[in-house]
Write a protein that holds these residues in place. Structure first.
Motif, PDB file in Angstrom:
ATOM      1  N   ALA A   1       3.924   5.688  -5.487  1.00 27.43           N
ATOM      2  CA  ALA A   1       3.879   5.524  -7.346  1.00 27.43           C
ATOM      3  C   ALA A   1       2.457   6.729  -7.488  1.00 27.43           C
ATOM      4  O   ALA A   1       3.379   7.420  -8.645  1.00 27.43           O
ATOM      5  CB  ALA A   1       3.460   4.548  -8.095  1.00 27.43           C
ATOM      6  N   GLU A   2       1.781   6.459  -7.340  1.00 25.66           N
ATOM      7  CA  GLU A   2       0.644   8.090  -7.432  1.00 25.66           C
ATOM      8  C   GLU A   2       1.103   8.924  -6.471  1.00 25.66           C
ATOM      9  O   GLU A   2       0.903   9.379  -7.821  1.00 25.66           O
ATOM     10  CB  GLU A   2      -0.744   7.480  -6.175  1.00 25.66           C
ATOM     11  N   LEU A   3       1.911   9.295  -6.063  1.00 25.73           N
ATOM     12  CA  LEU A   3       2.335  10.623  -5.552  1.00 25.73           C
ATOM     13  C   LEU A   3       2.974  11.145  -6.880  1.00 25.73           C
ATOM     14  O   LEU A   3       3.110  12.248  -7.166  1.00 25.73           O
ATOM     15  CB  LEU A   3       2.525  10.822  -4.185  1.00 25.73           C
ATOM     16  N   GLY A   4       4.481  10.152  -7.075  1.00 25.57           N
ATOM     17  CA  GLY A   4       4.949  10.553  -7.769  1.00 25.57           C
ATOM     18  C   GLY A   4       4.607  10.413  -9.487  1.00 25.57           C
ATOM     19  O   GLY A   4       4.946  11.309 -10.072  1.00 25.57           O
ATOM     20  N   ALA A   5       3.522   9.713  -9.536  1.00 22.32           N
ATOM     21  CA  ALA A   5       2.950  10.156 -10.996  1.00 22.32           C
ATOM     22  C   ALA A   5       2.735  11.782 -10.809  1.00 22.32           C
ATOM     23  O   ALA A   5       2.164  12.147 -12.351  1.00 22.32           O
ATOM     24  CB  ALA A   5       1.929   9.008 -11.710  1.00 22.32           C
TER      25      ALA A   5
ATOM     26  N   GLU B   1       0.907  -1.339  -0.005  1.00 22.56           N
ATOM     27  CA  GLU B   1      -0.031  -0.045   0.375  1.00 22.56           C
ATOM     28  C   GLU B   1       0.630   1.313   0.438  1.00 22.56           C
ATOM     29  O   GLU B   1       0.943   2.187  -0.963  1.00 22.56           O
ATOM     30  CB  GLU B   1      -1.007  -0.048   0.972  1.00 22.56           C
ATOM     31  N   ARG B   2       2.033   1.512   0.464  1.00 19.38           N
ATOM     32  CA  ARG B   2       2.421   2.822   0.603  1.00 19.38           C
ATOM     33  C   ARG B   2       2.884   2.981  -0.892  1.00 19.38           C
ATOM     34  O   ARG B   2       3.338   3.955  -0.908  1.00 19.38           O
ATOM     35  CB  ARG B   2       3.883   2.451   2.049  1.00 19.38           C
ATOM     36  N   GLU B   3       4.118   1.535  -1.724  1.00 25.03           N
ATOM     37  CA  GLU B   3       4.512   1.816  -2.688  1.00 25.03           C
ATOM     38  C   GLU B   3       3.878   2.229  -3.757  1.00 25.03           C
ATOM     39  O   GLU B   3       4.184   3.070  -4.452  1.00 25.03           O
ATOM     40  CB  GLU B   3       4.734   0.593  -2.741  1.00 25.03           C
ATOM     41  N   ALA B   4       2.478   1.213  -3.426  1.00 21.67           N
ATOM     42  CA  ALA B   4       1.271   2.425  -4.394  1.00 21.67           C
ATOM     43  C   ALA B   4       0.921   3.608  -3.630  1.00 21.67           C
ATOM     44  O   ALA B   4       0.638   3.884  -5.058  1.00 21.67           O
ATOM     45  CB  ALA B   4       0.060   1.387  -4.138  1.00 21.67           C
TER      46      ALA B   4
END
Length: 81
Positions: A10-14, A4-7
């Protein structure tokens, strides 16, 4: 939790790169530019009718990511009630 942390990361980075439904960074930059232009136009209009006030506001307002008005401590404002 790790997945969940990685997801989320990834959303924040996108979003920061302009993906995931729009560019948060470019929206903020566009808003910042519009506010800066609006303030400049208002100061120009004020300058045509009241140059001392325009000079005061130009010296005491900050534009950018955060806008603010900070009165000059050498010239305190006295409010009438």
């Amino acid at each position: 939790m790790q997945e969940e942390r990685e997801a989320l990361l990834a959303e924040l980075g996108a979003a920061a790169r302009g993906g995931a439904g729009g560019s948060v960074a470019s929206d903020a930059e566009r808003a910042r530019l519009n506010v800066t232009k609006g303030l400049k136009a208002a100061l120009d209009k004020i300058a045509s009718s009241h140059p001392p006030l325009a000079a005061h506001l130009a010296a005491t307002t900050r534009r950018g990511t955060f806008c603010s008005y900070t009165p000059d401590p050498r010239h305190p404002i006295e409010w009438e009630e």
